[in-house]
Every structure is written in C-alpha cells, then in structure tokens.
Design a protein around this motif. Structure first.
Motif, PDB file in Angstrom:
ATOM      1  N   VAL A  10      16.162  13.474   3.206  1.00 38.15           N
ATOM      2  CA  VAL A  10      14.832  14.041   2.992  1.00 38.15           C
ATOM      3  C   VAL A  10      14.579  14.264   1.507  1.00 38.15           C
ATOM      4  O   VAL A  10      13.509  13.920   0.979  1.00 38.15           O
ATOM      5  CB  VAL A  10      14.684  15.371   3.761  1.00 38.15           C
ATOM      6  CG1 VAL A  10      13.429  16.125   3.311  1.00 38.15           C
ATOM      7  CG2 VAL A  10      14.640  15.121   5.258  1.00 38.15           C
ATOM      8  N   CYS A  13      14.116  10.777  -0.358  1.00 33.74           N
ATOM      9  CA  CYS A  13      12.826  10.148  -0.078  1.00 33.74           C
ATOM     10  C   CYS A  13      11.673  10.928  -0.692  1.00 33.74           C
ATOM     11  O   CYS A  13      10.711  10.347  -1.209  1.00 33.74           O
ATOM     12  CB  CYS A  13      12.618  10.020   1.434  1.00 33.74           C
ATOM     13  SG  CYS A  13      13.598   8.715   2.207  1.00 33.74           S
ATOM     14  N   LEU A  14      11.777  12.259  -0.656  1.00 35.83           N
ATOM     15  CA  LEU A  14      10.731  13.100  -1.225  1.00 35.83           C
ATOM     16  C   LEU A  14      10.647  12.919  -2.742  1.00 35.83           C
ATOM     17  O   LEU A  14       9.556  12.743  -3.299  1.00 35.83           O
ATOM     18  CB  LEU A  14      11.001  14.567  -0.888  1.00 35.83           C
ATOM     19  CG  LEU A  14      10.008  15.590  -1.455  1.00 35.83           C
ATOM     20  CD1 LEU A  14       8.612  15.307  -0.927  1.00 35.83           C
ATOM     21  CD2 LEU A  14      10.439  17.006  -1.103  1.00 35.83           C
ATOM     22  N   SER A  17       9.113   9.517  -3.618  1.00 33.84           N
ATOM     23  CA  SER A  17       7.673   9.466  -3.366  1.00 33.84           C
ATOM     24  C   SER A  17       6.888  10.244  -4.417  1.00 33.84           C
ATOM     25  O   SER A  17       5.827   9.803  -4.869  1.00 33.84           O
ATOM     26  CB  SER A  17       7.362  10.025  -1.972  1.00 33.84           C
ATOM     27  OG  SER A  17       7.966   9.236  -0.969  1.00 33.84           O
ATOM     28  N   TRP A 244      15.060   6.210  -3.131  1.00 33.19           N
ATOM     29  CA  TRP A 244      14.374   5.741  -1.935  1.00 33.19           C
ATOM     30  C   TRP A 244      15.324   4.969  -1.028  1.00 33.19           C
ATOM     31  O   TRP A 244      15.387   5.220   0.173  1.00 33.19           O
ATOM     32  CB  TRP A 244      13.182   4.876  -2.319  1.00 33.19           C
ATOM     33  CG  TRP A 244      12.414   4.361  -1.137  1.00 33.19           C
ATOM     34  CD1 TRP A 244      12.471   3.109  -0.594  1.00 33.19           C
ATOM     35  CD2 TRP A 244      11.490   5.106  -0.329  1.00 33.19           C
ATOM     36  NE1 TRP A 244      11.629   3.021   0.493  1.00 33.19           N
ATOM     37  CE2 TRP A 244      11.014   4.228   0.676  1.00 33.19           C
ATOM     38  CE3 TRP A 244      11.006   6.422  -0.364  1.00 33.19           C
ATOM     39  CZ2 TRP A 244      10.086   4.625   1.635  1.00 33.19           C
ATOM     40  CZ3 TRP A 244      10.085   6.807   0.594  1.00 33.19           C
ATOM     41  CH2 TRP A 244       9.634   5.927   1.575  1.00 33.19           C
ATOM     42  N   ASN A 255      12.004   7.022  10.005  1.00 29.08           N
ATOM     43  CA  ASN A 255      11.846   8.408   9.553  1.00 29.08           C
ATOM     44  C   ASN A 255      11.499   8.483   8.065  1.00 29.08           C
ATOM     45  O   ASN A 255      10.631   9.255   7.651  1.00 29.08           O
ATOM     46  CB  ASN A 255      13.143   9.188   9.806  1.00 29.08           C
ATOM     47  CG  ASN A 255      13.456   9.343  11.275  1.00 29.08           C
ATOM     48  OD1 ASN A 255      12.593   9.665  12.069  1.00 29.08           O
ATOM     49  ND2 ASN A 255      14.700   9.102  11.651  1.00 29.08           N
ATOM     50  N   GLY A 256      12.168   7.676   7.267  1.00 31.00           N
ATOM     51  CA  GLY A 256      11.969   7.747   5.823  1.00 31.00           C
ATOM     52  C   GLY A 256      10.599   7.306   5.371  1.00 31.00           C
ATOM     53  O   GLY A 256      10.058   7.841   4.386  1.00 31.00           O
ATOM     54  N   PHE A 259       7.597   9.586   4.260  1.00 30.22           N
ATOM     55  CA  PHE A 259       7.516  10.253   2.959  1.00 30.22           C
ATOM     56  C   PHE A 259       6.622   9.505   1.974  1.00 30.22           C
ATOM     57  O   PHE A 259       6.288  10.051   0.917  1.00 30.22           O
ATOM     58  CB  PHE A 259       8.922  10.446   2.380  1.00 30.22           C
ATOM     59  CG  PHE A 259       9.717  11.504   3.085  1.00 30.22           C
ATOM     60  CD1 PHE A 259       9.681  12.820   2.644  1.00 30.22           C
ATOM     61  CD2 PHE A 259      10.472  11.203   4.200  1.00 30.22           C
ATOM     62  CE1 PHE A 259      10.383  13.817   3.308  1.00 30.22           C
ATOM     63  CE2 PHE A 259      11.191  12.185   4.872  1.00 30.22           C
ATOM     64  CZ  PHE A 259      11.143  13.505   4.420  1.00 30.22           C
ATOM     65  N   ASN A 261       3.712   9.161   2.333  1.00 31.54           N
ATOM     66  CA  ASN A 261       2.473   9.946   2.297  1.00 31.54           C
ATOM     67  C   ASN A 261       2.402  10.863   1.086  1.00 31.54           C
ATOM     68  O   ASN A 261       1.310  11.294   0.687  1.00 31.54           O
ATOM     69  CB  ASN A 261       2.346  10.789   3.575  1.00 31.54           C
ATOM     70  CG  ASN A 261       2.058   9.951   4.804  1.00 31.54           C
ATOM     71  OD1 ASN A 261       1.191   9.090   4.779  1.00 31.54           O
ATOM     72  ND2 ASN A 261       2.790  10.183   5.879  1.00 31.54           N
ATOM     73  N   PHE A 262       3.547  11.203   0.512  1.00 33.12           N
ATOM     74  CA  PHE A 262       3.547  12.100  -0.642  1.00 33.12           C
ATOM     75  C   PHE A 262       3.104  11.399  -1.926  1.00 33.12           C
ATOM     76  O   PHE A 262       2.871  12.055  -2.939  1.00 33.12           O
ATOM     77  CB  PHE A 262       4.944  12.706  -0.843  1.00 33.12           C
ATOM     78  CG  PHE A 262       5.278  13.785   0.155  1.00 33.12           C
ATOM     79  CD1 PHE A 262       4.851  15.089  -0.051  1.00 33.12           C
ATOM     80  CD2 PHE A 262       5.997  13.500   1.300  1.00 33.12           C
ATOM     81  CE1 PHE A 262       5.148  16.093   0.864  1.00 33.12           C
ATOM     82  CE2 PHE A 262       6.301  14.482   2.226  1.00 33.12           C
ATOM     83  CZ  PHE A 262       5.874  15.784   2.011  1.00 33.12           C
TER      84      PHE A 262
END
Length: 313
Positions: A10, A13-14, A17, A244, A255-256, A259, A261-262
C-alpha cells in the motif's frame, strides 16, 4: 497475504501515485525554461544511465544484452519513452494549466483504456458491467476535456487533447507488452526499453533541431530547470517506477491499480495550492472516472472469487 506485505505494498503504490500526480505540475514549471521535447530527452537520458548501472550491478553485464528480442524491446520502448513522453508533455504544454489536469486524469484512465485496447486488438470483449464502467469513465473524461463547452471540438484546442490521449495509449501498449517478458526481471525490461525508447526520442529531437524546428537549450536553461529535472529523474522516474512495481508485486495488479486514482487527486491538490481554481467539470469528471475504476475493480474481484469458488467444487 502477510500483513506486513500489505502495508508495504500500500505504501509503495501510494508513494508512486503521489509522485506521478506531482509530475505534471512540476513539468509545467520546467517548461518555463525547456521545451517538452528536450525536457523529456534530458530526463530519460539520465534515467537510462542510472538504470543501466543498477542493472549491471544487480544482474551482471549479460542482462544488458537484448536476447534476440531487440525489435520488440524497441517497439515497446518507443511507445513508452517516445510516444508517451513527447506527446503527453507536448499536449500538456499547449493547453497550459488545463493540460496539467487533463494529463493527470488521462493517467487515471489507463486501466479503462487497457480494456478498450485489448477489446479492439485481441477481440477480448469485456463483460457488460465493465462496458458500463468504460462508458461512465469516458463521460467523465469528456467532462474534463470540454468543461461544458462543446465548441472545443471545432477549435484548435482539440489537437493537444488528442496528443495527450495518444501518448497515454502509448504507455498502455508498453504496459501490456511487458507480459511478453515474464521471464525477465522488471528491472531488465524497464532498462532496455528505456534506453531504446530514449534513443528514438533523441534521434527525433536532434532531427527536428537540424531542421530548425526545435532549438537546443543553453546550459543556463538546463541549470534553471535543475530542480524540476532532479524531481522528474529521481522521484517521478526511478523512485516511482521501483515503488510501483514493488507494490504491484506485493498487492497483485487488481488491488494495486486502484492507487492510480491518487494521481489526479495529487495533481488537483498541488494545482489548487498554486492558486489555480478547479471547475465543477474537472472535479465531477474525475470523480466519475474514479467511481468507474473502483466499480470495475470490485466487479473483477467478485468475478474472480466466484470463479475460484466454482473451481474448488
């Protein structure tokens, strides 16, 4: 899936992004000193050099060979590091601040564009719920492009929009192409495609310079964009790429990918802090794209769970 792997995935990926979301406002600042073409070539020339060194250290000199797959590597590298970078930033620069927003929104649209591309090229027709999500996402993108003004389709501003769209499609092709190199490490595929794609970009830029269409920047111009280039090379380039790929590996793509979207969210926040105002069409369109991506993700998960349950029986 281990809890520590989830937390790390998490975070990776965050961070990636957010770095990509900051990339577009930073690029806009760099265009004060450099044109998008030289900016992209300088940026990825540096990234290529660092990647080559990292690959050599980690996997040895043999990993630098093309392995008889030079044509594919060149094609996918050109789609990512020539088509994506030159066209997206060229279009963004022509549109100004609205281009910053549009580019980030298009970035979030990549998963949907991947489905459309596979539908067209490989005849993989998506399920009806996915088609609905695609339609909603395209409506959201339409809102961001037009800002409620339909005259955009008869004005010159449509051309840079098409540049950004074609550029994003180039990155989608590159991402899909990575599935052909499952026997290679991510680092090797990234390095060789980056080197070949950047070489193509450099050849195009030098040719346009020879024709007098582009002008080579001075040392002072490159130095003035030093902060922006450093960010784009180290943070939005190397760090985001490695983060990433690490996060996707830990969380799995289904799932990844959420992210992504950020990216527009980060761009919006930075743009507002810079004093620019967002239109209701920018916000509403982006929310529609995010909703479509999340809905399709949930549908794919449910479909996968039902398939797994059926196989178990």
């Amino acid at each position: 899936m281990r809890k520590d792997h989830i937390i790390k995935g998490v975070l990776m990926c965050l961070l990636a992004s957010v770095a990509w979301g900051a990339m577009f406002p930073v690029a806009e600042s760099a265009f004060t000193y450099l044109d998008p073409f030289y900016f992209s070539v300088i940026r990825y020339s540096a990234v290529s050099l660092i990647l080559v060194v990292l690959l050599w250290i980690k996997e040895g000199r043999k990993a630098l060979s093309l392995g008889g797959r030079g044509k594919s590597l060149w094609m996918f590298g050109t789609m990512a590091f020539t088509v994506y970078n030159l066209l997206v930033f060229w279009g963004q620069n022509q549109l100004g601040t609205s281009g910053v927003i549009l580019a980030s929104v298009m970035e979030a649209l990549m998963p949907i564009l991947s489905v459309i591309l596979l539908w067209i090229v490989k005849q993989r027709k998506p399920e009806p719920p996915t088609i609905i999500c695609i339609t909603v996402a395209l409506i959201g993108c339409f809102m961001v492009i037009t800002k409620g003004d339909m005259s955009v389709f008869v004005q010159g501003s449509l051309f840079p929009v098409l540049l950004v769209l074609l550029g994003v499609i180039g990155w989608v092709v590159y991402t899909i192409g990575g599935s052909q190199f499952k026997d290679w490490s991510v680092l090797r595929y990234s390095t060789l495609t980056c080197v070949l794609g950047t070489a193509t970009s450099a050849a195009i830029v030098l040719f346009l310079t020879a024709l007098g269409i582009l002008h080579a920047p001075t040392f002072h111009m490159v130095y003035s964009a030093g902060f922006e280039l450093s960010f784009m090379i180290l943070i939005a380039g190397l760090f985001a790429l490695i983060s990433w790929n690490t996060g996707i590996k830990l969380l799995t793509p289904v799932n990844g990918i959420l992210f992504i979207n950020f990216v527009p969210v980060t761009t919006f926040i930075i743009t507002v802090l810079q004093g620019h105002s967002m239109t209701v069409y920018d916000i509403g369109g982006t929310l529609l794209i995010i909703a479509a991506l999340v809905s399709n993700n949930l549908y794919q998960r449910r479909r996968g769970s039902l398939a797994a349950a059926g196989a178990a029986h």
